[in-house]
Design a protein around this motif. Structure first.
Motif, mmCIF file in Angstrom:
data_model
loop_
_atom_site.group_PDB
_atom_site.id
_atom_site.type_symbol
_atom_site.label_atom_id
_atom_site.label_comp_id
_atom_site.label_asym_id
_atom_site.label_seq_id
_atom_site.Cartn_x
_atom_site.Cartn_y
_atom_site.Cartn_z
ATOM 1 N N ASP A 70 0.812 -1.210 0.000
ATOM 2 C CA ASP A 70 0.000 0.000 0.000
ATOM 3 C C ASP A 70 0.848 1.263 0.000
ATOM 4 O O ASP A 70 0.638 2.182 0.812
ATOM 5 C CB ASP A 70 -0.986 0.014 1.186
ATOM 6 C CG ASP A 70 -2.158 -0.941 0.967
ATOM 7 O OD1 ASP A 70 -2.340 -1.395 -0.179
ATOM 8 O OD2 ASP A 70 -2.875 -1.231 1.936
ATOM 9 N N GLU A 73 -1.168 5.925 -3.275
ATOM 10 C CA GLU A 73 -1.844 5.903 -4.576
ATOM 11 C C GLU A 73 -1.558 7.208 -5.325
ATOM 12 O O GLU A 73 -0.949 8.125 -4.791
ATOM 13 C CB GLU A 73 -3.354 5.747 -4.372
ATOM 14 C CG GLU A 73 -3.755 4.480 -3.633
ATOM 15 C CD GLU A 73 -5.210 4.507 -3.182
ATOM 16 O OE1 GLU A 73 -5.935 5.457 -3.560
ATOM 17 O OE2 GLU A 73 -5.621 3.592 -2.449
ATOM 18 N N ALA A 108 -5.812 1.542 -10.706
ATOM 19 C CA ALA A 108 -4.978 2.510 -9.998
ATOM 20 C C ALA A 108 -4.873 2.237 -8.506
ATOM 21 O O ALA A 108 -4.091 2.882 -7.813
ATOM 22 C CB ALA A 108 -5.531 3.919 -10.209
ATOM 23 N N TYR A 109 -5.644 1.273 -7.986
ATOM 24 C CA TYR A 109 -5.603 0.953 -6.555
ATOM 25 C C TYR A 109 -4.816 -0.325 -6.266
ATOM 26 O O TYR A 109 -4.610 -0.679 -5.109
ATOM 27 C CB TYR A 109 -7.031 0.804 -6.013
ATOM 28 C CG TYR A 109 -7.873 2.033 -6.213
ATOM 29 C CD1 TYR A 109 -7.704 3.157 -5.418
ATOM 30 C CD2 TYR A 109 -8.814 2.075 -7.232
ATOM 31 C CE1 TYR A 109 -8.470 4.304 -5.612
ATOM 32 C CE2 TYR A 109 -9.588 3.218 -7.444
ATOM 33 C CZ TYR A 109 -9.406 4.326 -6.631
ATOM 34 O OH TYR A 109 -10.154 5.451 -6.838
ATOM 35 N N SER A 129 -8.547 2.847 -15.061
ATOM 36 C CA SER A 129 -7.494 3.862 -15.036
ATOM 37 C C SER A 129 -6.568 3.697 -16.234
ATOM 38 O O SER A 129 -6.556 2.650 -16.886
ATOM 39 C CB SER A 129 -6.676 3.771 -13.744
ATOM 40 O OG SER A 129 -5.897 2.588 -13.729
ATOM 41 N N ARG A 133 -1.095 2.042 -10.136
ATOM 42 C CA ARG A 133 -0.941 2.698 -8.832
ATOM 43 C C ARG A 133 0.383 3.454 -8.760
ATOM 44 O O ARG A 133 0.507 4.483 -8.089
ATOM 45 C CB ARG A 133 -0.982 1.639 -7.724
ATOM 46 C CG ARG A 133 -0.942 2.207 -6.310
ATOM 47 C CD ARG A 133 -0.800 1.105 -5.272
ATOM 48 N NE ARG A 133 -1.010 1.608 -3.938
ATOM 49 C CZ ARG A 133 -2.112 1.426 -3.217
ATOM 50 N NH1 ARG A 133 -3.121 0.730 -3.720
ATOM 51 N NH2 ARG A 133 -2.236 1.933 -1.998
#
Length: 468
Positions: A70, A73, A108-109, A129, A133
């Motif tokens: 993570d 973004e 994109a995530y 997207s 990301r």
């Protein structure tokens, strides 16, 4: 270099297989070791692989895992890493491991581990997207070029066990609908029910992951697109993007011959994520795959040692002790973080021992003392050579000797107790002044004629000794 699936470029440099080579360090932050002493060292017992022209030799330094789970973004990550590669190279990093670079189901995530289009690096509008990301195709291109300008190899994270994001189709092998109809915008690697388990080749695969569509590596279409054809993923990533090696994700999910077939076809450094704490199992897999493995046996023994306050566990079986040429050691990564209080001690362990060590982005850039890590990287690259002998081991103290080349080497003293400790140890140096290259101890003792000497280590700390 243009990242366009419609065009392929000619390979300019050939990859070669693992080989021993003389390692010359480009890091001169600590002048105490002469160029002549460094030039006499050979990288026995660790990963060493020749690279593209102008790049560092993989295994001569340390790998940086250049991401974490993570990361932010918004398509900024490639530029963030690009800004750091010069400093990393100066510190003694020889390769950076990137997250999966292609467009995944969550667009994109996504962190990339749910791959959809292996040839979309942030240039096609699909899965919600255009960019991934991490950024755009051109930003990836710029990062790889900048890494190469700084002599760094770039390692691709290869996810070929499973796919995600396919359309539904009536599956004759399951009698129902499955999401196995893949029509990527790049126009590359169309696939359907015949390319996944179950199919007309075999009824299933015992190692599926997360309910994702499970690729069948026995199918000709899958083999051709992944590694065999001129426009395969392997060749395209090597020749067009410029990747210098491979990190294979979840290799328990498919047979080791897949990794061997890939590297037999295109070469390059290779390491597999075989998540198992049994050193014998890791050793078996590396032999079958012809590749290295992350040393989970070492990781779990370090967790037990430093979090469980029992340094005798450092004497247990690990992959680096069985086959250091195939061991890639680590303290933590994007999936694991079970070593907390003793994390610097764990880095002192892997950066002074055999195997090819990896440094985790957040440890280096955010959580730990960067100067201390840079010091250990320098010690690894310049002093920590040769075979390993454990000199002392109990619950709180661990002392080992790297026997070096041309009578150099080190002695590392790890102290997990709450007070200063000292021990007499056997060295390889007779009547020589030695010093602690970490600076934690101010002693500069002279070894006896019989090569014995007393050394010390600080509480919850470490020292690394070598001739002055």
């Amino acid at each position: 270099m243009k990242i366009l699936p419609e065009k392929l470029v000619t390979q300019k440099h050939l990859f070669v297989s693992l080989a021993f080579a003389v390692v010359l360090s480009g890091c001169t932050q600590q002048p105490d070791l002469s160029e002549g002493e460094r030039a006499g060292q050979e990288p026995e017992g660790q990963y060493v692989i020749s690279s593209r022209e102008g790049l560092k030799t993989i295994g001569s330094g340390v790998m940086m895992q250049a991401f974490y789970w993570d990361v932010p973004e918004g398509g900024t990550w490639w530029n963030n890493v690009k800004d750091k590669v010069t400093d990393w190279s100066t510190a003694g990093i020889d390769a950076i491991w990137l997250p999966p670079v292609s467009k995944a189901h969550n667009g994109a995530y996504s962190m990339g581990y749910d791959p959809f289009d292996y040839f979309d690096f942030g240039q096609y509008d699909q899965m919600g997207s255009v960019e991934t990301r991490f950024g755009s195709a051109s930003e990836l291109e710029s990062l790889v070029n900048e890494a190469h300008r700084n002599g760094l190899n770039v390692i691709a994270d290869i996810v070929v066990n499973h796919n995600s994001g396919g359309d539904a189709e009536d599956n004759i092998f399951t009698g129902g609908q499955t999401y196995t109809d893949y029509n990527p915008a790049s126009g590359m690697f169309y696939r359907d029910m015949y390319d996944f388990h179950p199919n007309d080749y075999h009824s299933g695969d015992s190692r599926t992951f997360g309910g994702f569509a499970d690729l069948c590596h026995h199918k000709e279409n899958v083999q051709n697109w992944l590694w065999k054809d001129a426009n395969s993923v392997a060749r395209y990533y090597r020749d067009q993007i410029g990747f210098d090696g491979w990190r294979f994700d979840y290799v328990k999910g498919f047979e080791p011959w897949v990794v061997k077939a890939w590297t037999d076809e295109v070469g390059g450094f290779a390491v597999g994520e075989y998540w198992d704490g049994n050193a014998a199992t890791l050793d078996w897999w590396t032999g079958e795959a012809g590749a290295g493995a992350f040393d989970f046996a070492c990781y779990y023994r370090m967790r037990d040692a430093f979090e469980g306050n029992d340094l005798t566990r450092l004497g247990d079986d690990m992959l680096w002790k069985r086959n250091p040429m195939r061991s890639v050691t680590f303290v933590t990564n994007h999936d694991t973080d079970e070593i907390y209080n003793g994390k610097m001690l764990a880095y002192a362990y892997i950066l002074t021992h055999e195997g090819y060590p990896t440094v985790f982005y957040r440890d280096y850039e955010e959580w730990l003392d960067k100067d201390k890590l840079n010091n250990l990287i320098w010690i690894h690259n310049n002093l920590a050579g040769g075979s390993t002998d454990i000199l002392y081991n109990d619950n709180d103290e661990y002392i080992a000797r790297r026997n070096g080349y041309n009578n150099q080497g080190i002695i590392v003293y790890i102290n997990n107790s709450g007070s200063w400790q000292e021990k007499w140890v056997d060295t390889n140096w007779g009547s020589s002044v030695i010093k602690d290259y970490t600076g934690h101890s101010g002693w500069e003792p002279v070894t006896e004629a019989d090569k014995r000497v007393k050394i010390e280590a600080p509480p919850k700390g470490y020292s690394v000794w070598s001739v002055k």
